[in-house]
Design a protein around this motif. Structure first.
Motif, mmCIF file in Angstrom:
data_model
loop_
_atom_site.group_PDB
_atom_site.id
_atom_site.type_symbol
_atom_site.label_atom_id
_atom_site.label_comp_id
_atom_site.label_asym_id
_atom_site.label_seq_id
_atom_site.Cartn_x
_atom_site.Cartn_y
_atom_site.Cartn_z
ATOM 1 N N SER A 238 0.841 -1.207 0.000
ATOM 2 C CA SER A 238 0.000 0.000 0.000
ATOM 3 C C SER A 238 0.869 1.246 0.000
ATOM 4 C CB SER A 238 -0.909 0.010 1.232
ATOM 5 O OG SER A 238 -1.806 -1.068 1.171
ATOM 6 N N ASP B 237 -5.999 -0.794 -4.729
ATOM 7 C CA ASP B 237 -5.456 -1.455 -3.535
ATOM 8 C C ASP B 237 -6.470 -2.476 -3.048
ATOM 9 O OD1 ASP B 237 -4.088 -2.200 -1.295
ATOM 10 O OD2 ASP B 237 -3.709 -0.155 -0.586
ATOM 11 N N GLU B 238 -6.256 -3.750 -3.377
ATOM 12 C CA GLU B 238 -7.171 -4.834 -3.049
ATOM 13 C C GLU B 238 -8.610 -4.487 -3.418
ATOM 14 O OE1 GLU B 238 -6.427 -6.897 0.603
ATOM 15 O OE2 GLU B 238 -4.589 -5.749 0.917
HETATM 16 MG MG LIG Z 1 -2.148 -2.543 2.265
#
Ligand SMILES: [Mg+2]
Ligand SMILES: Nc1ncnc2c1ncn2[C@@H]1O[C@H](COP(=O)(O)OP(=O)(O)OP(=O)(O)O)[C@@H](O)[C@H]1O
Lengths: 400, 223
Positions: free
Chosen positions: B45, B166-167
């Motif tokens: 991240s 991010d995911e």
């Molecule tokens: Mg992360």
């Protein structure tokens, strides 16, 4: 971001957090309303007093016996003398002065009035024909005391006296006994109600010489003087003092009060009072300001993730600051406007409850109330808006 | 297009420095499809945030489209982020009090796009992501997949050159997650650079290039 969009977006926030917004707006509104209502009350009182004072006459000067001294001993007392009485002769001397338009000697006492099989103690005023124009009185029926000396035993009744003793309304020409003396009703005063704590509806007026006989006195209670114009008042006052000093063997043993001076004093006092009250009410706005600050700080805290998101999609610190700042501005503005309306409504209620009180908030007070609300709102929003702008985007986004 | 050289990002935890990124070198060309994988806390991240100008490195140099962006002011970085980067998060990050259409409109508002133009762009985006019937709904009234579609529509409304996800499917079930992946891959097919952090091996494998991270370092980089 354009200003218009920033305003619309902030307005959305204001509308979305209803309870919070309402709370702030109410706090602001009560502060502004307090300023408006309290100044309306203060200024209303000032105007009420001013009205009352001007209703008793124009360019009025009142001469009374004795010297009102705030410092030092009574001059007469030092010499072992009592102050001289005011006499009819004094009144005539005053009446001859160039600055004086007219005058009316005044005596006052209580006597038993009997007429139409009714008996009652009444307040008796002894005076002359010019009392009517000097005191701004009006007659409902008949005529007032005749001009000149040697007049007959006339009596003028207050409105309530006339209706009490002669309910059929035929007072004019009736015979009346006042103590041991007989009078003929020549006129009835128009109902005026109370003014300056004196109810002219419940008095009777007789010529001054009859009053002096009735009360067995040669002195006067007051001399009412009307100056030729407002500008003549100060010189008239000096001339009266001078004339009566001569007439009283060089003794300055009278007091001269001018309506203007008394009015000015009351005006000053009540203005100061209004200002003080407005100031105190404005302090409550500061409290509202602190509330705005706290609630906005909570809002920044609550919306941390949202602030992070705005930064992620391209808002800079200035954008964020502007959004929160304008949001606080909306709240203070709504509070100020609502408070102003609330204050006007409160003043209206005051006027309805006390019709004699002209409870209108002065324009300066309303403007000042609104302005103080806006300024406190702006100041209170600076810290929260700044805190929001400085939030770290990554940390803000990871907050849940 | 993206050129990272010796990027270091460290966090001070008490008297100990945690290196979220430790001298990372990375080059990503325009139009690439990259997946970033690695254990929790490996710095995925942080890397994405630095690429997206949401975070600043403690040292190192970052060139975006041939321009050194590490030295830009906060305001200038915000501008670059708005125009060139589209973020998609695991938690969607929609503004709860705004409707789907208004959430999609936000970047346009920040960009100062005139209202008339905004209306057409938002209408197009709603159609492209099959959200017309949900335009006036608030996020709370949308399903997870719909929320992420709104978030992707918002991320792409200004036609950025790179999408940083991010995911993006972390909060979605398998089927819906696959749908969202399709949308993102469509963007990549249309020419957008797609960089995606994921824990899902299967999803990660779909990318052309696979980057593996561990302890703030890139340990594998397979094309
Ligand atoms: Mg992360
Ligand atoms: N704001 C912060 N303060 C302190 N340490 C941080 C902060 N942000 C990240 N870190 C640390 O930096 C390291 C990398 O974090 P990062 O969020 O990039 O990991 P990640 O690979 O995304 O993990 P995950 O898969 O769990 O999301 C971690 O050790 C984390 O604890």
């Amino acid at each position: 971001m354009t200003l218009q969009d920033a305003m619309l977006l902030s307005l959305r926030s204001v509308a979305s957090y209803r309870v919070r917004s309402l709370l702030i707006i109410l706090a602001m509104a009560f502060g502004v309303a307090a300023v408006v209502v309290l100044t309306a009350l203060g200024d209303g009182a000032r105007r009420y007093v001013a009205n009352q004072f001007s209703s008793i006459g124009t360019n009025l000067i009142i001469v009374l016996p004795g010297r009102a001294e705030t410092t030092g001993a009574f001059p007469g007392a030092v010499m072992g003398q009592t102050p001289r009485d005011l006499t009819l002769k004094d009144a005539q001397l005053v009446g001859r002065l160039a600055q004086v338009k007219r005058y009316a000697p005044l005596n006052i006492g209580v006597a038993e009035l009997s007429a139409a099989n009714r008996l009652r103690e009444v307040t008796v005023l002894g005076s002359s024909a010019d009392l009517i124009p000097i005191r701004h009185m009006t007659l409902a029926q008949g005529s007032f005391l005749a001009h000149g000396s040697g007049h007959s035993a006339q009596i003028v009744l207050g409105a309530k006296m006339a209706s009490d003793f002669f309910p059929e309304g035929k007072a004019i020409g009736q015979r009346i006994r006042l103590g041991e003396m007989r009078f003929l009703v020549s006129g009835v005063l128009a109902a005026q109600g109370e003014s300056m704590g004196f109810n002219t509806d419940e008095i009777v007026i007789i010529p001054i010489d009859y009053a002096q006989t009735l009360f067995n006195t040669s002195s006067l209670f007051r001399i009412l003087v009307e100056a030729k114009s407002r500008r003549d008042i100060p010189s008239a006052k000096l001339a009266i003092l001078d004339t009566l000093k001569q007439s009283h063997d060089g003794e300055e043993d009278i007091t001269v009060i001018t309506q203007d001076a008394v009015l000015a004093t009351f005006d000053r006092i009540l203005r100061a009072l209004t200002l003080a009250v407005a100031g105190i009410a404005a302090i409550s706005l500061t409290v509202a300001g602190i509330l705005v600050m706290n609630v906005m700080l909570v809002a920044v805290n609550q919306r941390t993730a949202e602030i992070g998101l705005l930064k992620a999609i391209g808002a800079d610190a200035a954008d964020i600051r502007r959004l929160f700042f304008i949001e606080a501005l909306w709240l203070s503005m709504a509070g100020a406007i609502f408070g102003f309306l609330l204050g006007q409504f409160g003043s209206l209620l005051l006027r309805l409850a006390y019709p004699q009180l002209p409870a209108w908030a002065p324009v300066w007070a309303s403007l000042a109330g609104i302005l103080v609300a806006l300024v406190t709102g702006i100041l209170a929003s600076l810290l929260p808006a700044n805190r929001a702008a400085k939030l770290d985007a990554v940390k803000a986004l990871s907050r849940k | 297009m993206i050129h990272l050289a010796e990027i270091t990002r460290k966090f001070q935890m008490g008297d100990q420095a945690v290196y979220a990124l430790d001298k990372v070198d990375l080059n990503i060309a325009a139009g690439e499809y990259v997946s970033i994988m690695g254990p929790s806390g490996s710095g995925k991240s942080t890397l994405l945030n630095i690429i997206g100008l949401l975070d600043r490195p403690d040292s190192g140099c970052y060139e975006l489209d041939g321009k050194n962006v590490t030295e830009l002011s906060e305001t200038e970085q915000a501008r670059v982020r708005r125009k060139k980067i589209g973020f998609v998060f695991q938690a969607f990050h929609l503004v709860p009090r705004l409707t789907a259409a208004e959430n999609i409109e936000l970047p346009l508002i920040l960009n100062g796009t005139p209202p008339v133009e905004r209306q057409t762009l938002v209408a197009e985006a709603l159609q492209a992501f099959d959200l017309q019937s949900r335009a006036q709904h608030r996020p709370a009234e949308l399903s997870g997949g719909q929320r992420q579609r709104v978030a992707i529509a918002r991320a792409t409304i200004l036609q950025p050159s790179a999408i940083l996800a991010d995911e993006p499917t972390g909060n979605l079930d398998h089927v819906i997650g696959a749908e969202v992946m399709m949308l993102l891959e469509n963007l990549h097919h249309a020419g957008t650079t797609l960089i995606m952090v994921t824990h899902d091996r299967e999803l990660g494998a779909r990318a052309r290039r696979h980057i593996g991270m561990r302890d703030g370092k890139i340990v594998t980089d397979v094309s």
